[in-house]
Design a protein around this motif. Structure first.
Motif, PDB file in Angstrom:
ATOM      1  N   MET A  11      13.489 -65.710  -5.154  1.00 16.65           N
ATOM      2  CA  MET A  11      13.547 -66.860  -4.236  1.00 16.65           C
ATOM      3  C   MET A  11      13.958 -66.365  -2.848  1.00 16.65           C
ATOM      4  SD  MET A  11      15.345 -69.418  -7.012  1.00 16.65           S
ATOM      5  CE  MET A  11      15.440 -70.862  -5.960  1.00 16.65           C
ATOM      6  N   VAL A  12      13.046 -65.627  -2.230  1.00 18.08           N
ATOM      7  CA  VAL A  12      13.337 -64.883  -1.002  1.00 18.08           C
ATOM      8  C   VAL A  12      13.739 -65.799   0.150  1.00 18.08           C
ATOM      9  CG1 VAL A  12      12.329 -63.390   0.754  1.00 18.08           C
ATOM     10  CG2 VAL A  12      11.845 -62.973  -1.659  1.00 18.08           C
ATOM     11  N   ASP A  13      13.008 -66.886   0.328  1.00 18.60           N
ATOM     12  CA  ASP A  13      13.302 -67.784   1.448  1.00 18.60           C
ATOM     13  C   ASP A  13      14.718 -68.343   1.354  1.00 18.60           C
ATOM     14  OD1 ASP A  13      10.773 -67.320   2.334  1.00 18.60           O
ATOM     15  OD2 ASP A  13       9.970 -69.294   1.825  1.00 18.60           O
ATOM     16  N   ASP A  14      15.099 -68.738   0.149  1.00 20.31           N
ATOM     17  CA  ASP A  14      16.434 -69.307  -0.039  1.00 20.31           C
ATOM     18  C   ASP A  14      17.518 -68.247   0.143  1.00 20.31           C
ATOM     19  OD1 ASP A  14      15.672 -72.013  -0.700  1.00 20.31           O
ATOM     20  OD2 ASP A  14      14.872 -71.199  -2.562  1.00 20.31           O
ATOM     21  N   ILE A  15      17.261 -67.058  -0.355  1.00 19.60           N
ATOM     22  CA  ILE A  15      18.237 -65.974  -0.213  1.00 19.60           C
ATOM     23  C   ILE A  15      18.462 -65.656   1.265  1.00 19.60           C
ATOM     24  CG2 ILE A  15      18.620 -63.506  -0.622  1.00 19.60           C
ATOM     25  CD1 ILE A  15      17.166 -63.887  -3.320  1.00 19.60           C
ATOM     26  N   ALA A  16      17.360 -65.554   2.014  1.00 16.25           N
ATOM     27  CA  ALA A  16      17.478 -65.254   3.442  1.00 16.25           C
ATOM     28  C   ALA A  16      18.238 -66.357   4.173  1.00 16.25           C
ATOM     29  CB  ALA A  16      16.092 -65.073   4.050  1.00 16.25           C
ATOM     30  N   ALA A  17      17.917 -67.609   3.854  1.00 13.34           N
ATOM     31  CA  ALA A  17      18.577 -68.740   4.520  1.00 13.34           C
ATOM     32  C   ALA A  17      20.074 -68.759   4.227  1.00 13.34           C
ATOM     33  CB  ALA A  17      17.932 -70.045   4.080  1.00 13.34           C
ATOM     34  N   LEU A  18      20.442 -68.466   2.990  1.00 17.89           N
ATOM     35  CA  LEU A  18      21.858 -68.484   2.623  1.00 17.89           C
ATOM     36  C   LEU A  18      22.626 -67.348   3.302  1.00 17.89           C
ATOM     37  CD1 LEU A  18      21.452 -69.413  -1.132  1.00 17.89           C
ATOM     38  CD2 LEU A  18      22.685 -70.767   0.577  1.00 17.89           C
ATOM     39  N   GLU A  66      26.081 -59.908   6.597  1.00 23.36           N
ATOM     40  CA  GLU A  66      25.250 -61.007   6.100  1.00 23.36           C
ATOM     41  C   GLU A  66      23.944 -61.113   6.889  1.00 23.36           C
ATOM     42  OE1 GLU A  66      25.579 -62.805   3.487  1.00 23.36           O
ATOM     43  OE2 GLU A  66      27.610 -62.270   2.881  1.00 23.36           O
ATOM     44  N   ALA A  67      24.006 -60.865   8.192  1.00 23.35           N
ATOM     45  CA  ALA A  67      22.788 -60.893   9.005  1.00 23.35           C
ATOM     46  C   ALA A  67      21.815 -59.809   8.551  1.00 23.35           C
ATOM     47  CB  ALA A  67      23.139 -60.714  10.479  1.00 23.35           C
ATOM     48  N   ASN A  68      22.344 -58.631   8.262  1.00 25.63           N
ATOM     49  CA  ASN A  68      21.491 -57.532   7.795  1.00 25.63           C
ATOM     50  C   ASN A  68      20.878 -57.844   6.430  1.00 25.63           C
ATOM     51  OD1 ASN A  68      21.949 -55.996  10.084  1.00 25.63           O
ATOM     52  ND2 ASN A  68      23.709 -54.928   9.201  1.00 25.63           N
ATOM     53  N   LYS A  69      21.633 -58.516   5.574  1.00 23.04           N
ATOM     54  CA  LYS A  69      21.091 -58.922   4.273  1.00 23.04           C
ATOM     55  C   LYS A  69      19.977 -59.949   4.451  1.00 23.04           C
ATOM     56  CE  LYS A  69      25.280 -58.020   1.559  1.00 23.04           C
ATOM     57  NZ  LYS A  69      26.421 -58.634   0.822  1.00 23.04           N
ATOM     58  N   CYS A  70      20.132 -60.804   5.436  1.00 22.23           N
ATOM     59  CA  CYS A  70      19.086 -61.784   5.742  1.00 22.23           C
ATOM     60  C   CYS A  70      17.807 -61.073   6.168  1.00 22.23           C
ATOM     61  CB  CYS A  70      19.569 -62.731   6.844  1.00 22.23           C
ATOM     62  SG  CYS A  70      18.344 -63.934   7.393  1.00 22.23           S
ATOM     63  N   VAL A  71      17.953 -60.067   7.029  1.00 19.13           N
ATOM     64  CA  VAL A  71      16.791 -59.295   7.486  1.00 19.13           C
ATOM     65  C   VAL A  71      16.138 -58.566   6.317  1.00 19.13           C
ATOM     66  CG1 VAL A  71      16.068 -57.331   8.891  1.00 19.13           C
ATOM     67  CG2 VAL A  71      17.629 -59.042   9.848  1.00 19.13           C
ATOM     68  N   SER A  72      16.958 -57.978   5.444  1.00 21.24           N
ATOM     69  CA  SER A  72      16.410 -57.247   4.290  1.00 21.24           C
ATOM     70  C   SER A  72      15.650 -58.173   3.352  1.00 21.24           C
ATOM     71  CB  SER A  72      17.546 -56.556   3.526  1.00 21.24           C
ATOM     72  OG  SER A  72      18.174 -55.582   4.327  1.00 21.24           O
ATOM     73  N   ALA A  73      16.172 -59.377   3.172  1.00 17.65           N
ATOM     74  CA  ALA A  73      15.518 -60.323   2.265  1.00 17.65           C
ATOM     75  C   ALA A  73      14.188 -60.818   2.820  1.00 17.65           C
ATOM     76  CB  ALA A  73      16.448 -61.506   1.988  1.00 17.65           C
ATOM     77  N   LYS A  74      14.139 -61.008   4.141  1.00 14.71           N
ATOM     78  CA  LYS A  74      12.927 -61.571   4.738  1.00 14.71           C
ATOM     79  C   LYS A  74      12.733 -60.984   6.139  1.00 14.71           C
ATOM     80  CE  LYS A  74      10.596 -66.039   5.359  1.00 14.71           C
ATOM     81  NZ  LYS A  74      10.769 -67.513   5.343  1.00 14.71           N
ATOM     82  N   PRO A  75      12.238 -59.758   6.215  1.00 14.94           N
ATOM     83  CA  PRO A  75      12.137 -59.061   7.506  1.00 14.94           C
ATOM     84  C   PRO A  75      11.172 -59.703   8.495  1.00 14.94           C
ATOM     85  CG  PRO A  75      11.082 -57.795   5.759  1.00 14.94           C
ATOM     86  CD  PRO A  75      11.826 -58.904   5.089  1.00 14.94           C
ATOM     87  N   GLU A  76      10.304 -60.575   8.029  1.00 19.63           N
ATOM     88  CA  GLU A  76       9.351 -61.217   8.942  1.00 19.63           C
ATOM     89  C   GLU A  76       9.913 -62.503   9.556  1.00 19.63           C
ATOM     90  OE1 GLU A  76       8.550 -63.051   4.876  1.00 19.63           O
ATOM     91  OE2 GLU A  76       9.192 -61.117   5.722  1.00 19.63           O
ATOM     92  N   TRP A  77      11.163 -62.849   9.227  1.00 21.34           N
ATOM     93  CA  TRP A  77      11.788 -64.082   9.721  1.00 21.34           C
ATOM     94  C   TRP A  77      12.644 -63.760  10.938  1.00 21.34           C
ATOM     95  CZ3 TRP A  77      16.457 -67.069   7.383  1.00 21.34           C
ATOM     96  CH2 TRP A  77      16.467 -68.393   7.860  1.00 21.34           C
ATOM     97  N   SER A  78      12.476 -64.498  12.003  1.00 20.68           N
ATOM     98  CA  SER A  78      13.194 -64.208  13.249  1.00 20.68           C
ATOM     99  C   SER A  78      14.690 -64.482  13.149  1.00 20.68           C
ATOM    100  CB  SER A  78      12.604 -65.030  14.401  1.00 20.68           C
ATOM    101  OG  SER A  78      12.870 -66.414  14.226  1.00 20.68           O
ATOM    102  N   LYS A  79      15.088 -65.395  12.252  1.00 15.34           N
ATOM    103  CA  LYS A  79      16.483 -65.841  12.213  1.00 15.34           C
ATOM    104  C   LYS A  79      17.449 -64.707  11.880  1.00 15.34           C
ATOM    105  CE  LYS A  79      17.752 -69.466  12.777  1.00 15.34           C
ATOM    106  NZ  LYS A  79      18.043 -70.609  11.929  1.00 15.34           N
ATOM    107  N   GLY A  80      17.052 -63.797  10.998  1.00 18.93           N
ATOM    108  CA  GLY A  80      17.948 -62.703  10.645  1.00 18.93           C
ATOM    109  C   GLY A  80      18.286 -61.835  11.844  1.00 18.93           C
ATOM    110  N   TYR A  81      17.283 -61.514  12.648  1.00 16.19           N
ATOM    111  CA  TYR A  81      17.511 -60.707  13.851  1.00 16.19           C
ATOM    112  C   TYR A  81      18.333 -61.488  14.872  1.00 16.19           C
ATOM    113  CZ  TYR A  81      13.778 -58.045  11.657  1.00 16.19           C
ATOM    114  OH  TYR A  81      13.026 -57.337  10.762  1.00 16.19           O
ATOM    115  N   PHE A  82      18.099 -62.801  14.927  1.00 19.75           N
ATOM    116  CA  PHE A  82      18.891 -63.638  15.830  1.00 19.75           C
ATOM    117  C   PHE A  82      20.362 -63.618  15.421  1.00 19.75           C
ATOM    118  CE2 PHE A  82      20.812 -67.712  17.015  1.00 19.75           C
ATOM    119  CZ  PHE A  82      20.559 -67.733  18.379  1.00 19.75           C
TER     120      PHE A  82
END
Length: 404
Positions: free
Chosen positions: A66-73, A93-109
Motif C-alpha cells: 500500500m505504497v500511497d498510504d505508506i508515503a502519506a503516513l 520520516e521525509a526520507n522514508k516518504c521519498v523511498s516509498a514513493k519517489p515520484e511524489w513531490s511531497k516527500g522532497y518537499f
C-alpha cells in the motif's frame, strides 16, 4: 468427472483464499484510515505527539504494497516531528516518504522543509527544486524555494502596503474603519532582516499588527524589533490626532509589538517621549537612538540618520548592500517631495539641512523607499537630485518657498 471435481475444488479454494485476503486488506485499510484520520485530527488540535503515535500504529497495520498510504503516513509523521522541533526524526520520516514513493513531490518537499529549519539552505534548495520538478504548478513550493534562495543571499526585505498586503479582512466595525483609514493614508510598512538567521525588524508598524505578524510568520521570520521613523500615529499606532481622537479608537502599532511580542522599539531620542506617551509603551521597551546609531539584525546593519524637519526626531535608515544601498526615508523624503512642514513640531530650516546636507550627500545609486505610496514604491538619490527635493537650492530660497 473426478478430475473436473478436483479442478473445481482447487479453483474454489483459490477464490476463497483470494477473497479472504481481500477482506483482510479491506479490514486493515479501514483500520489504517481510522488511525490516519485520528492522527490528522490530533494535528489540527496541535497534539503532535499523539498524531505521531497514531500514524505509527497506522503504518504497522497496513500491507507493504500500500505504497500511497505508506508515503502519506511518513509525510504526515515528518510534518508532526517538524512541528515539535524534532528535526532528525522529521528528516528520517521525509526520507522514508521519498523511498516509498519517489515520484511524489511531497516527500522532497518535506525534506526541504526540514533542511530549511536546520538552516541548511543549500540542501533545502535542492529538495525544493526536486519537489517542484514533480509538481510544476505548485505555488507553495515556488514560494518556499524563493525564500530559500533569499536565505542563501542573506538579505530579507519586504515593502508592505495596506489593502494589498495587510489590512485585508476586518473582524469588526472598528477594525473596518481602521483598515479603511490605512488604505487612504497609503503608509508603507517594511520588514528588514537577516534571511539566514530568520530575524527581522518591522519599520513603522501601524494599522494591522496581526496582519504584519502573519506575513513575517509566513516567511518563517521572527520579529526581534520595531523601528520608528517618526512619532506620527500613522507610523506608530496609538491615539489619532484631533478631531479623530474623540472617537476613542486606538490604532494598533508599536505598543502591541512591545508588550505582546516583547521587542524593543527603536526611535530617535527627540521623538521617543511622544511615542511612549501616545502609545502607552513601557519605558523599558523604548530604545532611544542618537544620530549615526547602528543596530544589527543578524548580519544586517541598520544605520540611522537623524533627519529632523517633519518632526524633531525624524530619522532615516540606511542599509548598506553590496550592489545597491537602501534608504528607508519615512516622511523625510518622498518621490518628488518631502514630508509636510505645516504641522506642529515641523521645522523648515531643519528639513533643509536634512535634505541638502545629509540625504543629498548619499551615493546617487541609493534606492529610496518612502513612508507613503505617493507616486510609486521607490526612487533613487540620483532621481531626487535631478528632479526632486534634493535638487540644489540655497537655504534662503528654500525658506522663502516653505514659509508657513
Amino acid at each position: 468427472m473426478s478430475t473436473c471435481r478436483r479442478t473445481t475444488n482447487i479453483a474454489l479454494t483459490q477464490q476463497c483464499q483470494f477473497l479472504a485476503e481481500i477482506a483482510v486488506q479491506a479490514q486493515a485499510h479501514a483500520g489504517m484510515d481510522a488511525l490516519k484520520a485520528a492522527g490528522n485530527e490530533a494535528v489540527r488540535q496541535g497534539n503532535y505527539s499523539s498524531a505521531i503515535d497514531l500514524y505509527a500504529q497506522a503504518l504497522s497495520s497496513i500491507d507493504e504494497n500500500m505504497v500511497d498510504d505508506i508515503a502519506a503516513l511518513h509525510s504526515n509523521c515528518s510534518f508532526a516531528h517538524l512541528k515539535l522541533g524534532q528535526l532528525s526524526e522529521a528528516l528520517d520520516e521525509a526520507n522514508k516518504c521519498v523511498s516509498a514513493k519517489p515520484e511524489w513531490s511531497k516527500g522532497y518537499f518535506r525534506s526541504a522543509e526540514v533542511y530549511f529549519a536546520m538552516r541548511d539552505y543549500a540542501a533545502a534548495e535542492k529538495s525544493y527544486e526536486k519537489s517542484l520538478s514533480l509538481s510544476l504548478d505548485d505555488q507553495t513550493i515556488k514560494k518556499r524555494l524563493s525564500l530559500t534562495r533569499e536565505a542563501l543571499d542573506g538579505f530579507y526585505f519586504r515593502q508592505l502596503l495596506p489593502g494589498r498586503d495587510f489590512c485585508l479582512t476586518p473582524s469588526d466595525i472598528i477594525e473596518r474603519q481602521i483598515f479603511s483609514s490605512a488604505k487612504q493614508m497609503q503608509n508603507f510598512v517594511y520588514l528588514v532582516g537577516d534571511a539566514k538567521t530568520r530575524e527581522a525588524v518591522v519599520v513603522d508598524a501601524a494599522w494591522d499588527v496581526k496582519g504584519i505578524r502573519a506575513i513575517a510568520a509566513q516567511d518563517s521570520m521572527k520579529l526581534v524589533g520595531s523601528v520608528v521613523t517618526h512619532y506620527h500615529f500613522d507610523h506608530t499606532g496609538g491615539t489619532p490626532p484631533p478631531p479623530f481622537d474623540a472617537l476613542g479608537i486606538k490604532v494598533p502599532g508599536v505598543r502591541e509589538l512591545a508588550v505582546e511580542d516583547n521587542v524593543p522599539v527603536y526611535i530617535n531620542k527627540f521623538d521617543a517621549e511622544t511615542v511612549q506617551i501616545s502609545n502607552d509603551v513601557p519605558s523599558s521597551a523604548i530604545a532611544k537612538l542618537e544620530d549615526s546609531a547602528i543596530i544589527s539584525v543578524g548580519s544586517i546593519k541598520l544605520h540611522f540618520i537623524h533627519t529632523p524637519g517633519h518632526t524633531p526626531g525624524s530619522q532615516c535608515i540606511l542599509i548598506p548592500r553590496p550592489s545597491q544601498d537602501l534608504l528607508l526615508s519615512g516622511d523625510t523624503l518622498f518621490i518628488g517631495s518631502c514630508g509636510r512642514l505645516d504641522l506642529p513640531d515641523c521645522d523648515a530650516k531643519a528639513m533643509f539641512t536634512s535634505l541638502q546636507k545629509k540625504l543629498a550627500s548619499l551615493p546617487d545609486s541609493t534606492r529610496v523607499y518612502p513612508g507613503h505610496d505617493y507616486g510609486g514604491p521607490y526612487t533613487t538619490i540620483a532621481d531626487e537630485r535631478r528632479k526632486g527635493f534634493l535638487r540644489p537650492i540655497s537655504e534662503r530660497d528654500w525658506l522663502q518657498q516653505h514659509r508657513m
